[in-house]
Design a protein around this motif. Structure first.
Motif, PDB file in Angstrom:
ATOM      1  N   ALA A 195       0.645  -1.547  -0.093  1.00 27.06           N
ATOM      2  CA  ALA A 195      -0.072   0.170   0.367  1.00 27.06           C
ATOM      3  C   ALA A 195       0.024   0.964  -0.030  1.00 27.06           C
ATOM      4  O   ALA A 195       0.306   1.617  -0.482  1.00 27.06           O
ATOM      5  N   PHE A 196       1.958   0.807   0.994  1.00 22.04           N
ATOM      6  CA  PHE A 196       3.102   2.357   0.554  1.00 22.04           C
ATOM      7  C   PHE A 196       3.460   3.018  -0.448  1.00 22.04           C
ATOM      8  O   PHE A 196       3.782   3.588  -0.453  1.00 22.04           O
ATOM      9  N   ILE A 197       3.745   1.572  -1.432  1.00 28.61           N
ATOM     10  CA  ILE A 197       4.774   1.838  -2.588  1.00 28.61           C
ATOM     11  C   ILE A 197       3.460   2.450  -3.138  1.00 28.61           C
ATOM     12  O   ILE A 197       4.186   3.093  -4.520  1.00 28.61           O
ATOM     13  N   THR A 198       2.472   1.560  -3.386  1.00 31.20           N
ATOM     14  CA  THR A 198       1.622   1.974  -4.381  1.00 31.20           C
ATOM     15  C   THR A 198       0.717   3.589  -4.821  1.00 31.20           C
ATOM     16  O   THR A 198       0.777   4.474  -5.267  1.00 31.20           O
ATOM     17  N   LEU A 199       0.335   4.162  -2.749  1.00 28.43           N
ATOM     18  CA  LEU A 199       0.031   5.521  -3.434  1.00 28.43           C
ATOM     19  C   LEU A 199       0.877   6.338  -3.380  1.00 28.43           C
ATOM     20  O   LEU A 199       1.106   7.037  -3.533  1.00 28.43           O
ATOM     21  N   THR A 200       2.272   5.618  -2.625  1.00 27.90           N
ATOM     22  CA  THR A 200       3.949   6.600  -2.983  1.00 27.90           C
ATOM     23  C   THR A 200       4.268   6.641  -4.690  1.00 27.90           C
ATOM     24  O   THR A 200       3.803   7.888  -5.427  1.00 27.90           O
ATOM     25  N   LEU A 201       3.801   5.924  -5.186  1.00 28.18           N
ATOM     26  CA  LEU A 201       4.196   6.378  -6.803  1.00 28.18           C
ATOM     27  C   LEU A 201       2.839   6.582  -7.615  1.00 28.18           C
ATOM     28  O   LEU A 201       3.259   7.436  -8.568  1.00 28.18           O
ATOM     29  N   PHE A 202       2.122   6.544  -7.508  1.00 27.79           N
ATOM     30  CA  PHE A 202       0.401   7.679  -7.470  1.00 27.79           C
ATOM     31  C   PHE A 202       0.814   8.649  -7.518  1.00 27.79           C
ATOM     32  O   PHE A 202       0.817  10.315  -7.933  1.00 27.79           O
ATOM     33  N   GLY A 203       0.949   9.420  -6.202  1.00 27.21           N
ATOM     34  CA  GLY A 203       1.399  10.611  -5.132  1.00 27.21           C
ATOM     35  C   GLY A 203       2.963  11.037  -6.269  1.00 27.21           C
ATOM     36  O   GLY A 203       2.890  12.297  -6.734  1.00 27.21           O
ATOM     37  N   VAL A 204       3.609  10.521  -6.370  1.00 21.02           N
ATOM     38  CA  VAL A 204       5.273  10.719  -7.788  1.00 21.02           C
ATOM     39  C   VAL A 204       4.617  10.897  -8.614  1.00 21.02           C
ATOM     40  O   VAL A 204       4.966  12.314  -9.819  1.00 21.02           O
ATOM     41  N   ILE A 205       3.576  10.522  -9.624  1.00 15.85           N
ATOM     42  CA  ILE A 205       2.738  10.587 -11.047  1.00 15.85           C
ATOM     43  C   ILE A 205       2.303  12.383 -10.970  1.00 15.85           C
ATOM     44  O   ILE A 205       2.561  13.179 -12.174  1.00 15.85           O
ATOM     45  N   VAL A 206       1.666  12.086 -10.083  1.00 11.29           N
ATOM     46  CA  VAL A 206       0.900  13.550  -9.588  1.00 11.29           C
ATOM     47  C   VAL A 206       1.310  13.987  -9.737  1.00 11.29           C
ATOM     48  O   VAL A 206       1.479  15.294 -10.415  1.00 11.29           O
ATOM     49  N   PHE A 207       2.401  14.821  -8.804  1.00 11.95           N
ATOM     50  CA  PHE A 207       3.671  15.374  -9.042  1.00 11.95           C
ATOM     51  C   PHE A 207       4.190  15.992 -10.272  1.00 11.95           C
ATOM     52  O   PHE A 207       4.284  17.058 -10.106  1.00 11.95           O
ATOM     53  N   ILE A 208       4.536  14.785 -10.303  1.00 13.93           N
ATOM     54  CA  ILE A 208       5.523  15.019 -12.130  1.00 13.93           C
ATOM     55  C   ILE A 208       4.673  15.750 -12.688  1.00 13.93           C
ATOM     56  O   ILE A 208       5.116  16.226 -13.923  1.00 13.93           O
ATOM     57  N   ILE A 209       2.890  15.332 -13.448  1.00 14.23           N
ATOM     58  CA  ILE A 209       2.498  15.486 -14.228  1.00 14.23           C
ATOM     59  C   ILE A 209       1.917  17.133 -13.800  1.00 14.23           C
ATOM     60  O   ILE A 209       2.186  17.807 -15.359  1.00 14.23           O
ATOM     61  N   GLU A 210       1.558  17.188 -12.623  1.00 13.20           N
ATOM     62  CA  GLU A 210       1.200  18.647 -12.318  1.00 13.20           C
ATOM     63  C   GLU A 210       2.330  19.592 -12.749  1.00 13.20           C
ATOM     64  O   GLU A 210       2.349  20.917 -13.178  1.00 13.20           O
ATOM     65  N   SER A 211       3.746  19.220 -12.459  1.00 16.05           N
ATOM     66  CA  SER A 211       4.886  20.456 -12.744  1.00 16.05           C
ATOM     67  C   SER A 211       5.638  20.198 -13.817  1.00 16.05           C
ATOM     68  O   SER A 211       5.846  21.774 -14.232  1.00 16.05           O
ATOM     69  N   LEU A 212       5.239  19.327 -14.824  1.00 11.23           N
ATOM     70  CA  LEU A 212       5.008  20.192 -16.437  1.00 11.23           C
ATOM     71  C   LEU A 212       4.194  19.945 -16.935  1.00 11.23           C
ATOM     72  O   LEU A 212       4.672  20.356 -18.319  1.00 11.23           O
TER      73      LEU A 212
END
Length: 442
Positions: A195-212
């Motif tokens: 669960a930790f890895i899954t949620l962290t992965l999606f959190g990072v994806i959202v952060f990258i997309i919003e940044s780009l």
């Protein structure tokens, strides 16, 4: 003709069955089935709010003002259709996990967490009396939680569950506890690292997309998938292809609505949600093709618009057994349930009746589409249950437009006219078959 029908059935049936049994599509379909009672309950309250209680369009507006009671329906809506994307994320993940033989409850909870993780972190609102919008932290809009966000919720549920389950099966990520620990606690801890890895992965994806790109992952899904898919359904060519294939499956004895539901249901529900939102604030209604539009004009009496076939049989059939089945099919047909007729007559795998079964819904769909586009009838703005009787469903789904009811009645008349020659043809075929049987016995 029968050989041709048999060849099509032999070729298309395995393809349709494989499609309908695909794991992820089954999860979407079964996830919607679980939530069907909530959708129907919400539909009734939307119906009451818009047709009876509304101070501008309600049928009692000139008699008594009951608009304050709309608050009851609004509260129910918030917990049903207004929360549909959250609920579907749970049910789809639950069913998908079950198909793998895993615990659906944990996967459903993780899926909801994944979905909310990808929601925008801030929301722009305009306070009463203010000129400029302000950003609010920790607020979630119904654009995300209602049917408008269905497609994004389904995708996040499927992808999130697949990632979580694969991580959970990896022994490297399991936390083993002594046997004395209760099983429920042990299961929770075994899901901790995945669960930790899954949620962290999606959190990072959202952060990258919003940044780009300067917008969130949900906006990206809407731009790349939801809008193109919606454009296909709102165009005459696209919706005709969908209806053609759906009724072709019906003619082969395959529940076309059930098979294509995982694709059509989310898109059509999003369309009606957009119409409801626009109607509530007095804006132009954006969509013609919605779920209640299809139900009210293209599926009168069920798939194939078989209410027309029932009446045509009662008028022109010379076979007493067919008339008997038609009479028994009247009551369920009034609530758009046509399985007794489809399998009792039967209509399925019937090379003569298959032709109007495919053609009638297309004819009715295009007439209703053109009438709506020309402004001859109102667009659908109320989510009515699919079991609402024909004509009444057209009236209610358009928030009380009598012209829509008249059109639905005319479409039933057209259905009868189209079905009649084919019913007469079955009389001739049946007579020849009986004559051949008599000659064989002699």
């Amino acid at each position: 003709m029968k050989k041709f029908s048999s060849k099509i059935s032999n070729w298309l049936t395995p393809v349709a069955m494989k499609f309908s049994n695909q794991r992820h599509l089954c999860a979407i379909r079964d996830g919607f089935v679980v939530l069907m009672p909530l959708v129907i309950v919400s539909s009734f309250f939307i119906l009451i709010n818009n047709v009876i209680l509304d101070s501008n369009n309600g049928i009692l507006r000139n008699i008594v003002d009951l608009s304050r009671y709309q608050a009851i329906g609004n509260q129910v809506y918030n917990g049903t259709l207004g929360f549909l994307s959250i609920l579907i994320a749970f049910t789809v993940a639950y069913k998908l996990s079950e198909s793998y033989g895993e615990d659906g409850l944990i996967s459903g909870v993780i899926s909801v967490a994944v979905l909310v993780t990808m929601f925008p972190s801030t929301l722009e609102i305009v306070p009463i009396g203010a000129d400029k919008p302000v950003e609010v932290m920790g607020a979630i809009s119904q654009n995300e939680t209602s049917a408008t966000g269905l497609l994004f919720a389904i995708i996040s549920a499927l992808v999130g569950t697949e990632i979580f389950l694969r991580l959970q099966k990896n022994n490297k990520f399991k936390i083993s506890l002594p046997d004395t620990v209760p099983l429920a606690v042990s299961k929770s801890f075994s899901a901790l690292i995945p669960a930790f890895i899954t949620l962290t992965l999606f959190g990072v994806i959202v952060f990258i997309i919003e940044s780009l790109f300067g917008f969130g992952l949900q906006d990206l899904v809407v731009k790349l998938i939801q809008k193109p898919l919606s454009a296909v359904f709102q165009g005459m060519i696209g919706i005709n292809i969908v209806m053609l294939f759906q009724n072709l499956l019906w003619s082969l004895g395959i529940h076309g609505t059930f098979v294509l539901g995982p694709i059509t249901e989310p898109t059509l529900l999003v369309a009606i949600q957009e119409n409801i939102n626009a109607f509530n604030v007095g804006l132009d209604i954006p969509n013609i093709v919605t779920k209640p539009f299809i139900d009210s004009f293209a599926m009168l009496g069920g798939g194939g618009c078989t209410i027309g076939l029932i009446i045509a049989i009662l008028i022109a059939s010379k076979r007493e057994e067919d008339k008997g089945i038609a009479k028994l099919s009247i009551a369920p047909g009034l609530f758009n349930i046509n399985e007794p007729l489809m399998f009792g007559l039967p209509v399925i795998l019937n090379p003569i009746l298959a032709i109007p079964l495919i053609l009638v819904p297309l004819i009715n769909l295009n007439i209703a589409y053109i009438a709506t586009r020309l402004g001859l009838i109102s667009k659908t703005v109320v989510m009515v249950p699919w079991t609402t009787p024909p004509i009444l469903s057209a009236y209610l789904s358009t928030a009380g437009d009598w012209r829509a009811a008249v059109l639905a009645a005319l479409l039933i008349g057209i259905s009868i006219i189209v079905y009649l020659p084919f019913v007469m043809a079955t009389n001739i075929v049946s007579a020849h078959t009986e004559l051949e049987d008599e000659n064989t016995e002699i």
